[in-house]
Motif scaffolding. Sequence first.
Motif: not given
Length: 134
Positions: A4-5, A43-45, A52-53, A121-122
Amino acid sequence: MYEISSTIEGQHHNLYKLEQLLKPQGYSIGGNWDYDHGYFDYKIDDELGYHFLRVPFSVVDGQLDSPGVTVRLERPFLLSHKYQQGVDDFAGTGTFSGSFNQFSEPVDPDATIPKKYISYGKDLVKDLEEMLQD
């Protein structure tokens, strides 16, 4: 992996101050750091593995285990690992245990990122950009 820029790329920060800002937001320094680089993980899920990001950083001045170290943020990315179901059920289930568990090999260490996590994430990266405006 899905990069992701971001405008945070290339920013320099005192690591201690960065930790104080990011940890209350749910970030932690990942376990696979070295003296010259590391990662902040969000941690996203943990659905069928974990998602995760990850925000990589590298040392500009000092070493990660030294006070006053300055780091440069790099391009954030999303990462998914899928683990075998039922393998090593006795190995522990703490946060990120799969990422550090030497007994459970990932079925797919670079799994496809579900679309719902790409959007999320963005949004997380946009939040980081706002927090870290120079």
